[in-house]
Design an enzyme around this catalytic site. Structure first.
Site, short mmCIF file in Angstrom:
data_model
loop_
_atom_site.label_atom_id
_atom_site.label_comp_id
_atom_site.label_asym_id
_atom_site.label_seq_id
_atom_site.Cartn_x
_atom_site.Cartn_y
_atom_site.Cartn_z
N HIS A 103 -5.21 108.37 59.94
CA HIS A 103 -3.78 108.04 59.98
C HIS A 103 -3.30 107.51 58.64
O HIS A 103 -2.26 107.96 58.12
CB HIS A 103 -3.50 107.00 61.07
CG HIS A 103 -2.09 106.50 61.09
ND1 HIS A 103 -1.09 107.13 61.79
CD2 HIS A 103 -1.51 105.44 60.47
CE1 HIS A 103 0.05 106.47 61.61
NE2 HIS A 103 -0.18 105.45 60.80
N GLU A 104 -4.03 106.56 58.06
CA GLU A 104 -3.63 106.01 56.76
C GLU A 104 -3.71 107.07 55.68
O GLU A 104 -2.90 107.08 54.76
CB GLU A 104 -4.51 104.81 56.41
CG GLU A 104 -4.42 103.64 57.39
CD GLU A 104 -2.99 103.19 57.67
OE1 GLU A 104 -2.12 103.36 56.78
OE2 GLU A 104 -2.73 102.68 58.77
N HIS A 107 -0.59 109.07 55.51
CA HIS A 107 0.48 108.51 54.67
C HIS A 107 0.30 108.93 53.21
O HIS A 107 1.28 109.25 52.52
CB HIS A 107 0.50 106.99 54.77
CG HIS A 107 1.06 106.48 56.06
ND1 HIS A 107 2.28 106.87 56.57
CD2 HIS A 107 0.56 105.58 56.95
CE1 HIS A 107 2.51 106.25 57.71
NE2 HIS A 107 1.48 105.47 57.97
#
Length: 231
Positions: A103-104, A107
């Protein structure tokens, strides 16, 4: 309307439900993360290795991956171009760690690929911070001295903070979508493990929904309380 004394029905109608939803969302993310933190992925990849693998697979370079202390403190810092992964993610080989790290990394991919909504969110961060800091002092001063322009200025600043929550939601959803796509496309997890990572990221997304709902309910409450000139 007069709200100086007596029972404030707006608190019961707007704030209590939002708080309950926020507590439920926090419980869901904590319980989901805890559950899949006990499940080791079959490939034995750590969170840091997962981030490295996804970045390399998409041809993204120059992004550092660092360890940060704490629990669920994982984040991507665009100013330093650094993915920071927490104690339970960086060196962990669990399904939860893979989901959060991916998920990170999502980004980081958003910035690398010029994803417009994250640029828009970044642009309003300074205004939203000012709104968060200034809204309540302005409201309190306006109420104490019966200065309606200050009250409405406080509400306007609070609306800026709410706008940031609105812009955050699609950005976080997209990062999770990118994470799950990468996990599936590059066979980082098995089919069963993938479902676990999806549940962790879905639970995390609920916290952003709850934060937006809380902010919107509070904004609506403020407008109702002070929108009547007789208040």
């Amino acid at each position: 309307m007069y709200y100086g004394y007596g029972f404030d029905w707006t608190y019961l109608v707007f704030i209590v439900p939002a708080l309950l939803i926020s507590l439920w969302a926090q419980f869901k993310v904590s319980s989901s993360f805890s559950k899949y933190s006990k499940v080791r992925n079959m490939r034995g990849l750590t969170g840091a290795q997962t981030s490295e693998y996804i970045l390399r697979s998409y041809g993204v370079t120059g992004v550092r991956i660092e360890h940060i202390s704490g629990e669920l403190t994982d984040h991507y810092d665009p100013t330093s171009n650094v993915i920071r992964l927490s104690d339970a993610v960086y060196n962990a080989t669990t399904v939860s760690a893979i989901g959060v790290a991916a998920h990170e990394t999502g980004h980081a991919l958003q910035y690398a690929q010029g994803y417009a909504p994250i640029k828009l969110r970044a642009a309003v961060i300074p205004a939203s911070r000012i709104g968060s800091l200034a809204s309540w002092p302005l409201l309190l001063i306006g109420i104490i001295f019966s200065m309606r322009p200050l009250i409405w200025l406080g509400i306007a600043f609070f609306a800026l903070a709410t706008l940031f929550q609105v812009l955050t939601l699609p950005v976080e959803f997209n990062a999770s979508s990118r994470a799950l796509k990468a996990i599936d496309q590059w066979n980082i997890l098995s089919a069963e493990e993938y479902q676990g990572a999806r549940k962790v990221l879905t639970a995390a997304a609920l916290t952003y929904v709850a934060a937006l709902l809380t902010s919107l309910m509070q904004l609506l409450r403020l407008i109702l309380l002070f929108g009547d000139r007789r208040s």
